[in-house]
Each structure stands twice: as C-alpha cells, then as structure tokens.
Design a protein around this motif. Structure first.
Motif, PDB file in Angstrom:
ATOM      1  N   ALA A  57       0.834  -1.204   0.000  1.00 16.26           N
ATOM      2  CA  ALA A  57       0.000   0.000   0.000  1.00 16.26           C
ATOM      3  C   ALA A  57       0.870   1.256   0.000  1.00 16.26           C
ATOM      4  O   ALA A  57       2.037   1.235   0.401  1.00 16.26           O
ATOM      5  CB  ALA A  57      -0.934   0.012   1.212  1.00 16.26           C
ATOM      6  N   VAL A  58       0.247   2.356  -0.447  1.00 20.40           N
ATOM      7  CA  VAL A  58       0.909   3.652  -0.486  1.00 20.40           C
ATOM      8  C   VAL A  58       0.006   4.667   0.203  1.00 20.40           C
ATOM      9  O   VAL A  58      -1.177   4.781  -0.134  1.00 20.40           O
ATOM     10  CB  VAL A  58       1.196   4.097  -1.934  1.00 20.40           C
ATOM     11  N   MET A  59       0.555   5.389   1.147  1.00 17.72           N
ATOM     12  CA  MET A  59      -0.167   6.492   1.770  1.00 17.72           C
ATOM     13  C   MET A  59       0.063   7.743   0.925  1.00 17.72           C
ATOM     14  O   MET A  59       1.199   8.058   0.554  1.00 17.72           O
ATOM     15  CB  MET A  59       0.315   6.704   3.201  1.00 17.72           C
ATOM     16  N   LEU A  60      -1.017   8.468   0.624  1.00 21.25           N
ATOM     17  CA  LEU A  60      -0.966   9.618  -0.271  1.00 21.25           C
ATOM     18  C   LEU A  60      -1.306  10.893   0.503  1.00 21.25           C
ATOM     19  O   LEU A  60      -2.245  10.910   1.310  1.00 21.25           O
ATOM     20  CB  LEU A  60      -1.953   9.440  -1.427  1.00 21.25           C
ATOM     21  N   PHE A  61      -0.569  11.979   0.221  1.00 19.99           N
ATOM     22  CA  PHE A  61      -0.713  13.232   0.958  1.00 19.99           C
ATOM     23  C   PHE A  61      -0.880  14.390  -0.027  1.00 19.99           C
ATOM     24  O   PHE A  61      -0.030  14.604  -0.896  1.00 19.99           O
ATOM     25  CB  PHE A  61       0.516  13.469   1.840  1.00 19.99           C
ATOM     26  N   HIS A  62      -1.967  15.138   0.129  1.00 22.77           N
ATOM     27  CA  HIS A  62      -2.316  16.225  -0.797  1.00 22.77           C
ATOM     28  C   HIS A  62      -1.568  17.508  -0.453  1.00 22.77           C
ATOM     29  O   HIS A  62      -0.866  17.616   0.561  1.00 22.77           O
ATOM     30  CB  HIS A  62      -3.828  16.473  -0.773  1.00 22.77           C
ATOM     31  N   GLY A  63      -1.755  18.537  -1.281  1.00 26.05           N
ATOM     32  CA  GLY A  63      -1.109  19.829  -1.092  1.00 26.05           C
ATOM     33  C   GLY A  63      -1.942  20.784  -0.263  1.00 26.05           C
ATOM     34  O   GLY A  63      -3.083  20.490   0.134  1.00 26.05           O
ATOM     35  N   ILE A 135       2.693  15.448  -2.346  1.00 22.30           N
ATOM     36  CA  ILE A 135       2.981  16.527  -3.275  1.00 22.30           C
ATOM     37  C   ILE A 135       2.900  17.877  -2.569  1.00 22.30           C
ATOM     38  O   ILE A 135       1.938  18.149  -1.847  1.00 22.30           O
ATOM     39  CB  ILE A 135       2.027  16.449  -4.490  1.00 22.30           C
ATOM     40  N   SER A 136       3.943  18.696  -2.694  1.00 26.69           N
ATOM     41  CA  SER A 136       4.019  20.024  -2.091  1.00 26.69           C
ATOM     42  C   SER A 136       3.903  19.916  -0.567  1.00 26.69           C
ATOM     43  O   SER A 136       4.779  19.325   0.073  1.00 26.69           O
ATOM     44  CB  SER A 136       2.948  20.926  -2.704  1.00 26.69           C
ATOM     45  N   LEU A 137       2.859  20.438   0.039  1.00 25.20           N
ATOM     46  CA  LEU A 137       2.659  20.276   1.477  1.00 25.20           C
ATOM     47  C   LEU A 137       2.695  18.799   1.861  1.00 25.20           C
ATOM     48  O   LEU A 137       3.260  18.420   2.889  1.00 25.20           O
ATOM     49  CB  LEU A 137       1.326  20.895   1.887  1.00 25.20           C
ATOM     50  N   GLY A 138       2.111  17.958   1.019  1.00 28.54           N
ATOM     51  CA  GLY A 138       2.107  16.525   1.272  1.00 28.54           C
ATOM     52  C   GLY A 138       3.488  15.903   1.206  1.00 28.54           C
ATOM     53  O   GLY A 138       3.780  14.922   1.893  1.00 28.54           O
ATOM     54  N   GLY A 139       4.363  16.467   0.370  1.00 35.39           N
ATOM     55  CA  GLY A 139       5.735  15.990   0.334  1.00 35.39           C
ATOM     56  C   GLY A 139       6.456  16.277   1.641  1.00 35.39           C
ATOM     57  O   GLY A 139       7.250  15.457   2.130  1.00 35.39           O
ATOM     58  N   GLY A 140       6.170  17.454   2.228  1.00 36.01           N
ATOM     59  CA  GLY A 140       6.724  17.747   3.539  1.00 36.01           C
ATOM     60  C   GLY A 140       6.236  16.767   4.596  1.00 36.01           C
ATOM     61  O   GLY A 140       6.979  16.370   5.491  1.00 36.01           O
ATOM     62  N   VAL A 156       8.215   8.858  -2.001  1.00 35.90           N
ATOM     63  CA  VAL A 156       8.335   9.731  -3.170  1.00 35.90           C
ATOM     64  C   VAL A 156       7.852  11.128  -2.772  1.00 35.90           C
ATOM     65  O   VAL A 156       6.692  11.489  -2.992  1.00 35.90           O
ATOM     66  CB  VAL A 156       7.530   9.194  -4.370  1.00 35.90           C
ATOM     67  N   PRO A 157       8.719  11.958  -2.175  1.00 36.10           N
ATOM     68  CA  PRO A 157       8.359  13.356  -1.901  1.00 36.10           C
ATOM     69  C   PRO A 157       8.470  14.180  -3.187  1.00 36.10           C
ATOM     70  O   PRO A 157       9.478  14.103  -3.901  1.00 36.10           O
ATOM     71  CB  PRO A 157       9.396  13.789  -0.863  1.00 36.10           C
ATOM     72  N   THR A 158       7.455  14.970  -3.476  1.00 35.08           N
ATOM     73  CA  THR A 158       7.323  15.627  -4.781  1.00 35.08           C
ATOM     74  C   THR A 158       7.130  17.134  -4.620  1.00 35.08           C
ATOM     75  O   THR A 158       6.317  17.585  -3.814  1.00 35.08           O
ATOM     76  CB  THR A 158       6.139  15.002  -5.547  1.00 35.08           C
TER      77      THR A 158
END
Length: 431
Positions: A57-63, A135-140, A156-158
């Motif tokens: 599984a992959v946890m996903l984080f929005h901006g 991605i962005s805030l989610g990458g942090g 994968v921080p983006t």
C-alpha cells in the motif's frame, strides 16, 4: 519603509493532474485520531483477491488547501491497476477533517504514524510493505514522518522542501506574499497557534527567530544523512517556491537507494504540461514496484538523475550524478541612483555561444551606498523580451552602504543562443 514588500509571489498549492478516476472505487470513511479529531479519508484497493501477505500500500498526501479527493486519480488510475492499495486523508484543517492546520508539524507527524498503524492493522493490507507519496505540502508530510521513524519501505516526496526556513525566508527575507496565499487557501481560524504566531514575521521579515522556530521541527534536512529508506525525489525545474536546491541537498545526503527526477512540474512559474504526467507518475509506480513488491522494474538500474527537457517534448536526459555545470561571471559596470519606492536598476549582457541552460546556484553582487530608506534588495534575472523570470533572490540589508551578495534560486531554464540576460535590482520582485 511604511509599506508591504512582496517577494517572489508564488503559489503554495498542490499540482493537480488531469484524467478521470479509473479502476477501483474509493471507499470514503472517517478515521478518528487518538485525540478525538475526525479525519476524512478514502481507501482504494485493487480489484480481486488480496495476496496472502496482503496488498502492498501507499499512503498519499495532498497539497495545501487541498483534500484527499485530489489524490484519487493517482490511486485509481496508476496505483490500483499496478496492485497497490492507497490510503489518503484530508490533513488537519483541510477539507472535512477537523483539527488545525499545522504545516506538517509534530501533530501531523503523529497523525501519519496513527494512520500507518490503522492501515497495516487491516487484514487485507501488508503489515510491512507500505510506501508514501506526497505533493508540495504533502511531500513535507512524507519527509517529516520518515525522519520521525514512520517505517515506510519507499517514499516519493514531490515538489516540496527539505529546509523550510530557506524556502520561506532565504537570506532572512521572507516570501511575504505567501502569508496572503496561506490565508486564502486555509482560513486563519483553522491555523495552529504556532503558525499564527509566525504570520506577522513572515509578512514583515522581522523577528525571524519566530520563523526559524516554526521551521526547525518541520525541516527534515538535518536528519537525512541517517535516512536509508529508498527515495525517489521529484522536483520542478522552474519553481519559485521550492527550488531545485531543496531536492538536490537531500539527494546528496541520503544514504539509501535514491533517484532524482527534475521535470516541468511544480509551483509557478512551472508549465505543468499534462503530457509529462505519465512519465513521473510512472516512475513513482516503478519505484514502488521495486521497493515495495521487490519486482525488477529496472528503475534502480538506470542512471539516477533525470532531467526533463525544457519545454517538455516527451524526452529526458539522464546523468550518473548531478548534471555537470560551469560557472560564468559577468561584470555589469555603472552607477545609478535608485529612488524608493518603486525605483529600479537594470543591467544586461549576452553570453557567448549557446544555447545555455541554467542549473545550480547563481549570485548577484551589488556595491551600494546611501540606502537609508531601504531594508532589502531584490534581484530578478530574466531573458530579454520574456516576462517570466529565470530566477530571483533577495537579501535584508541594515547598513546604509556596503556590498550585498544576493543568492538566486536554483532554477533550470533554457536560454536560447544570442539572447540577452537582464538583471533588475530594486526593493520588490515587481520591479
């Protein structure tokens, strides 16, 4: 000076991708954090029967200002067809989640650890093969959780930061326009008190110790030399919020398997071409294939640094390390009196040969005097006839005279042969 100075106005939001949700259907749910805060989430699982060890599984984080639905196209269109489950949630202070926006602070890290445990407790999900993409805030959020010990097997921080202080206030001069954008994307009524306390300093570039105190626990850079989790860094080549330096510094420090993709995505003035999306999202899936599933996807055998062409043409150039560069120094003589407010000075020169491509850190050195009404100097580098800057930088000044060295952001931009480069100096980025 009696007026607000806006430096490097840039958006602090996620880059959204095109395409409709495909494959598995998100299961909308509410997960209650240990402190009673309700987190609005969605779980996406592949079709079919889970393997005996459970789905990786992959946890996903929005901006910033986003919601978990922003991540669903990646979950349903890329990850689920490749055999990965996904969990994504509205961050605190966002969407329909409760709580206060903490800019990836300690409470947000605790949420990530709790959600990791919630996910791995499900019988159809692997106990160990969990990755993260933000991605962005989610990458942090991904970086800060990883250095805090959340046991991701691949990340994968983006288009994000590793040093929040140098992102928000390079050389002690804050990107003050950011505060207005933060307020637009997340109402201050939903801000954590520590973020509210730093807002005035970010607006005025004063009491920067408050900003430093905010940034320190949210900046993973000092911990990255001990981080061994396989990391694919995806960064924008022309991004005025989080420049290439933020990813490059991490790439140099990381000790585990690592890869750096620099593309045309990112915050303004990035072009964000939709046709490039399958390339970098495909790389993310291949990274998770290799380090969550153990598949020989081949991504770890390729040269580890990849630079997308500018503008995007469907091609990239790969390197065994960071792209080789050479330094060019140009003298821009002359003396000009600059009046405040609104005064500016412009100088220009042509580089021989070409075309050239910028990559790495550049500086503008200025000898000045009579600056009694100034507390900052800003330099903007452009190609003559092009309104989009190559880069910019600024510095706080306190003496009425002296020498100021302004560091420009690390941006990778193609400069056509024969084009004149122009440097504009003033008190704002709007010069």
């Amino acid at each position: 000076m009696g007026r607000r100075i806006v430096l490097f106005l840039a958006l602090f939001v996620a880059v959204l991708w095109a395409g409709s949700a495909l494959g598995a259907t998100p299961q909308e749910l509410t997960i209650t954090a240990p402190d009673g805060t309700a987190l609005s989430c969605a779980l996406v699982e592949p079709d079919g029967t889970a393997p005996a060890a459970g789905w990786p599984a992959v946890m996903l984080f929005h901006g910033l200002g986003g919601k978990h639905q922003d991540m669903e196209p990646f979950a349903t269109g890329y990850l689920a067809p490749a055999g990965f489950a996904s969990l994504m949630c509205d961050a605190r202070g966002h969407g329909t989640s409760g709580g206060l926006f903490g800019l990836d602070g300690p409470v947000d890290v605790a949420d990530t650890q709790f959600l990791f445990n919630w996910l791995t407790a499900r019988p159809e999900i692997s106990d160990t093969q969990i990755g993260a993409f933000g991605i962005s805030l989610g990458g942090g959020a991904v970086w800060n959780a990883a250095v805090a010990g959340v046991p991701f097997k691949a990340i994968v921080p983006t288009i994000t930061w590793t040093n929040l202080l140098t992102s928000l206030a390079p050389q002690g001069l804050s990107k003050s326009g950011l505060v207005l954008l933060l307020q637009q994307d997340v109402p201050t009524a939903r801000w954590d008190p520590s973020l509210l306390a730093a807002a005035a300093s970010l607006e005025t570039s004063t009491n920067m110790a408050t900003v430093a105190a905010l940034a320190a626990p949210r900046s993973p850079l000092t911990h990255l030399s001990s981080l061994t989790v396989p990391t694919l860094l995806i960064q924008g080549r022309h991004d005025f919020l989080f420049d290439i330096d933020q990813a490059e510094a991490a790439y140099k420090l990381l000790k585990g398997p690592k890869r750096l993709y620099i593309g045309d995505l990112g915050h303004p003035p990035a072009a964000n071409p939709i046709p490039e999306q399958p390339t970098y999202f495909g790389e993310a899936v291949a990274w998770f294939d290799r380090y969550l599933k153990g598949m020989q996807s081949g991504i770890d055998k390729r040269p580890p640094v990849e630079l997308a062409h500018d503008p995007w043409d469907g091609k990239t150039t790969s390197y065994a390390g960071l792209p080789p560069t050479k330094f060019t120094s140009v003298a821009l003589p002359g003396t000009t009196t600059m009046q405040s407010p609104g005064g500016k000075v412009q100088r220009g020169a042509r580089l021989t040969g070409g075309p050239h491509e910028t990559f790495g850190d550049s500086t503008v050195t200025v000898r000045y005097s009579g600056a009694k009404g100034w507390d900052r100097l800003v330099a903007v580098l452009t190609i003559a006839g092009n309104n989009t800057p190559i880069s910019a930088g600024g510095i706080k000044i306190s003496a009425a005279s002296g020498v100021a060295t302004i560091r420009l952001m690390n941006e990778s931009v193609l400069v056509p042969a024969g084009k004149r480069l122009e440097v504009t100096l003033g008190a704002t980025s709007t010069v």
